[in-house]
Design a protein around this motif. Structure first.
Motif, PDB file in Angstrom:
ATOM      1  N   PRO A  35      58.524  27.158  40.954  1.00 36.55           N
ATOM      2  CA  PRO A  35      58.884  25.785  40.588  1.00 36.55           C
ATOM      3  C   PRO A  35      57.660  24.871  40.529  1.00 36.55           C
ATOM      4  N   GLY A  36      57.423  24.307  39.348  1.00 40.32           N
ATOM      5  CA  GLY A  36      56.285  23.413  39.170  1.00 40.32           C
ATOM      6  C   GLY A  36      54.962  24.108  38.948  1.00 40.32           C
ATOM      7  N   GLU A  37      54.955  25.442  38.905  1.00 39.59           N
ATOM      8  CA  GLU A  37      53.713  26.206  38.725  1.00 39.59           C
ATOM      9  C   GLU A  37      53.820  27.037  37.448  1.00 39.59           C
ATOM     10  N   VAL A  38      52.836  26.884  36.562  1.00 38.45           N
ATOM     11  CA  VAL A  38      52.865  27.620  35.296  1.00 38.45           C
ATOM     12  C   VAL A  38      51.730  28.635  35.239  1.00 38.45           C
ATOM     13  N   VAL A  39      51.907  29.612  34.381  1.00 36.99           N
ATOM     14  CA  VAL A  39      50.914  30.650  34.168  1.00 36.99           C
ATOM     15  C   VAL A  39      50.960  31.030  32.698  1.00 36.99           C
ATOM     16  N   THR A  40      49.850  31.542  32.188  1.00 26.86           N
ATOM     17  CA  THR A  40      49.814  31.990  30.800  1.00 26.86           C
ATOM     18  C   THR A  40      49.446  33.463  30.737  1.00 26.86           C
ATOM     19  N   VAL A  41      49.633  34.047  29.569  1.00 25.90           N
ATOM     20  CA  VAL A  41      49.208  35.437  29.395  1.00 25.90           C
ATOM     21  C   VAL A  41      47.694  35.555  29.577  1.00 25.90           C
ATOM     22  N   ALA A  42      46.961  34.495  29.276  1.00 24.36           N
ATOM     23  CA  ALA A  42      45.506  34.532  29.463  1.00 24.36           C
ATOM     24  C   ALA A  42      45.148  34.692  30.930  1.00 24.36           C
ATOM     25  N   ASP A  43      45.847  33.955  31.827  1.00 28.70           N
ATOM     26  CA  ASP A  43      45.617  34.106  33.271  1.00 28.70           C
ATOM     27  C   ASP A  43      45.819  35.563  33.687  1.00 28.70           C
ATOM     28  N   ARG A  44      46.952  36.101  33.284  1.00 31.64           N
ATOM     29  CA  ARG A  44      47.313  37.437  33.756  1.00 31.64           C
ATOM     30  C   ARG A  44      46.409  38.524  33.183  1.00 31.64           C
ATOM     31  N   GLU A  45      46.119  38.434  31.903  1.00 29.16           N
ATOM     32  CA  GLU A  45      45.261  39.460  31.295  1.00 29.16           C
ATOM     33  C   GLU A  45      43.837  39.370  31.823  1.00 29.16           C
ATOM     34  N   ALA A  46      43.330  38.161  31.987  1.00 32.64           N
ATOM     35  CA  ALA A  46      41.965  38.008  32.504  1.00 32.64           C
ATOM     36  C   ALA A  46      41.857  38.555  33.920  1.00 32.64           C
ATOM     37  N   GLU A  47      42.870  38.304  34.742  1.00 37.88           N
ATOM     38  CA  GLU A  47      42.806  38.803  36.121  1.00 37.88           C
ATOM     39  C   GLU A  47      42.775  40.325  36.166  1.00 37.88           C
ATOM     40  N   VAL A  48      43.553  40.965  35.322  1.00 35.26           N
ATOM     41  CA  VAL A  48      43.555  42.436  35.280  1.00 35.26           C
ATOM     42  C   VAL A  48      42.168  42.963  34.911  1.00 35.26           C
ATOM     43  N   ILE A  49      41.557  42.377  33.895  1.00 35.78           N
ATOM     44  CA  ILE A  49      40.227  42.814  33.458  1.00 35.78           C
ATOM     45  C   ILE A  49      39.192  42.577  34.552  1.00 35.78           C
ATOM     46  N   ILE A  50      39.184  41.377  35.111  1.00 42.93           N
ATOM     47  CA  ILE A  50      38.185  41.023  36.126  1.00 42.93           C
ATOM     48  C   ILE A  50      38.359  41.887  37.366  1.00 42.93           C
ATOM     49  N   ALA A  51      39.602  42.063  37.821  1.00 38.69           N
ATOM     50  CA  ALA A  51      39.851  42.857  39.026  1.00 38.69           C
ATOM     51  C   ALA A  51      39.372  44.294  38.850  1.00 38.69           C
ATOM     52  N   ARG A  52      39.672  44.883  37.704  1.00 37.32           N
ATOM     53  CA  ARG A  52      39.251  46.262  37.461  1.00 37.32           C
ATOM     54  C   ARG A  52      37.727  46.383  37.490  1.00 37.32           C
ATOM     55  N   ARG A  53      37.039  45.478  36.840  1.00 40.10           N
ATOM     56  CA  ARG A  53      35.588  45.576  36.752  1.00 40.10           C
ATOM     57  C   ARG A  53      34.907  45.234  38.072  1.00 40.10           C
ATOM     58  N   LEU A  54      35.495  44.330  38.851  1.00 41.56           N
ATOM     59  CA  LEU A  54      34.920  44.032  40.163  1.00 41.56           C
ATOM     60  C   LEU A  54      35.070  45.227  41.101  1.00 41.56           C
ATOM     61  N   ARG A  55      36.213  45.897  41.034  1.00 42.69           N
ATOM     62  CA  ARG A  55      36.397  47.089  41.874  1.00 42.69           C
ATOM     63  C   ARG A  55      35.429  48.194  41.495  1.00 42.69           C
ATOM     64  N   GLU A  56      35.076  48.285  40.209  1.00 40.56           N
ATOM     65  CA  GLU A  56      34.068  49.267  39.789  1.00 40.56           C
ATOM     66  C   GLU A  56      32.702  48.926  40.375  1.00 40.56           C
ATOM     67  N   LEU A  57      32.449  47.631  40.534  1.00 39.78           N
ATOM     68  CA  LEU A  57      31.171  47.165  41.071  1.00 39.78           C
ATOM     69  C   LEU A  57      31.112  47.351  42.583  1.00 39.78           C
ATOM     70  N   LEU A  58      32.202  47.020  43.263  1.00 33.24           N
ATOM     71  CA  LEU A  58      32.306  47.176  44.716  1.00 33.24           C
ATOM     72  C   LEU A  58      33.771  47.468  45.017  1.00 33.24           C
ATOM     73  N   PRO A  59      34.092  48.701  45.434  1.00 32.82           N
ATOM     74  CA  PRO A  59      35.494  49.112  45.572  1.00 32.82           C
ATOM     75  C   PRO A  59      36.159  48.584  46.842  1.00 32.82           C
ATOM     76  N   VAL A  60      36.468  47.293  46.830  1.00 30.11           N
ATOM     77  CA  VAL A  60      37.214  46.662  47.928  1.00 30.11           C
ATOM     78  C   VAL A  60      38.425  45.965  47.319  1.00 30.11           C
ATOM     79  N   PRO A  61      39.410  45.573  48.139  1.00 26.25           N
ATOM     80  CA  PRO A  61      40.603  44.929  47.586  1.00 26.25           C
ATOM     81  C   PRO A  61      40.276  43.656  46.813  1.00 26.25           C
ATOM     82  N   VAL A  62      41.086  43.397  45.789  1.00 29.53           N
ATOM     83  CA  VAL A  62      40.974  42.161  45.002  1.00 29.53           C
ATOM     84  C   VAL A  62      42.195  41.299  45.290  1.00 29.53           C
TER      85      VAL A  62
END
Length: 267
Positions: A33-60
């Motif tokens: 309620p009162g909080e919005v999200v876009t496909v850009a938020d979700r897709e960017a997070e997936v890409i960034i999380a995957r690449r950060l884990r490749e750099l340092l394999p810790v939880p995102v």
């Protein structure tokens, strides 16, 4: 440091910037309620999380992943190291076609932010900070000069939307002594850099979600400023709901004076 900055900029160029002022029907959703999200938020997070884990394999711990499963944020307390990700900070601005949004990440070790990155896509400006080593804008070291002596010359913002009305009114009344007080730019990834760039002297936040405040708090601190709770304890990135109320200022003296004014202790 450079590799993480590249990850943020590349993910932004791939899935965020192409949708700026071009979001299609159905690409904006309500996640709470009162909080919005876009496909850009979700897709960017997936890409960034995957690449950060490749750099340092810790939880995102990403904003959108935590929206789906709040228990993921507990990694900030239970894990020795964690990546924090805010794929589009200032989503409401992004949806409205306003340029005040950022892509952010930070690295947390033992409950303390040790490295931070902020990418402002429309401005094309990159900020970074490393604990004990300094803060940078586009590769140039940042050092914020102290504020003027008189609070009447200070510029600041109060982000007190989630306070109860009486406390909100009290803060607004006490803040009348400052030269200029706004409601902010609706993006921590824009507001924290305003302090290190000399555009503002202070900002007060009530709600302090970790992905919003971990990057900027380190940036300000490494540039000579202060990001601390009103009791004087330094900022630490806790899971949502653990801590609220954060005052950020360009230097220690300004922080102390701003706290006394906002709390009504200075006459």
């Amino acid at each position: 440091m450079e590799k993480v900055a590249e990850i943020l900029a590349e993910a932004s160029a791939e899935v965020v910037e192409p949708r700026f002022r071009a979001l299609a029907a159905g690409e904006v959703m309500e996640k709470a309620p009162g909080e919005v999200v876009t496909v850009a938020d979700r897709e960017a997070e997936v890409i960034i999380a995957r690449r950060l884990r490749e750099l340092l394999p810790v939880p995102v711990v990403g904003e959108e992943a935590v929206a789906a499963d709040p228990a993921l944020a507990e990694a900030l307390h239970s894990e020795p190291a964690v990546w924090l990700v805010d794929p589009v900070d200032g989503t409401s601005n992004f949806i409205a076609g306003r340029p005040d949004f950022a892509v952010m990440a930070s690295l947390v070790r033992a409950g303390q932010t040790v490295a931070a990155w902020i990418w402002q896509p429309i401005a094309g400006t990159a900020y970074a900070a490393e604990l004990g080593s300094g803060a940078w804008r586009d590769g140039h070291r940042l050092t914020r000069t102290p504020a003027a002596d008189s609070p009447a010359g200070w510029r600041g913002s109060l982000k007190s939307r989630f306070l109860d009305p009486a406390e909100h009114l009290r803060l607004r009344t006490n803040a009348a002594v400052f030269g200029e007080v706004t409601a902010g730019r609706h993006s921590a990834g824009v507001e924290y850099p305003q302090i290190v760039d000399g555009e503002q002297e202070f900002t007060f936040y009530w709600r302090t979600l970790p992905w919003d405040h971990s990057p900027g708090s380190l940036l300000v601190s490494e540039a000579g400023g202060v990001s601390a709770r009103l009791d004087g304890s330094g900022y630490r990135p806790d899971p949502p709901g653990c801590e609220d109320g954060l005052l950020v200022a360009c230097d220690p003296h300004t922080w102390e004076q701003a706290r006394e004014i906002l709390l009504g202790r200075r006459h």
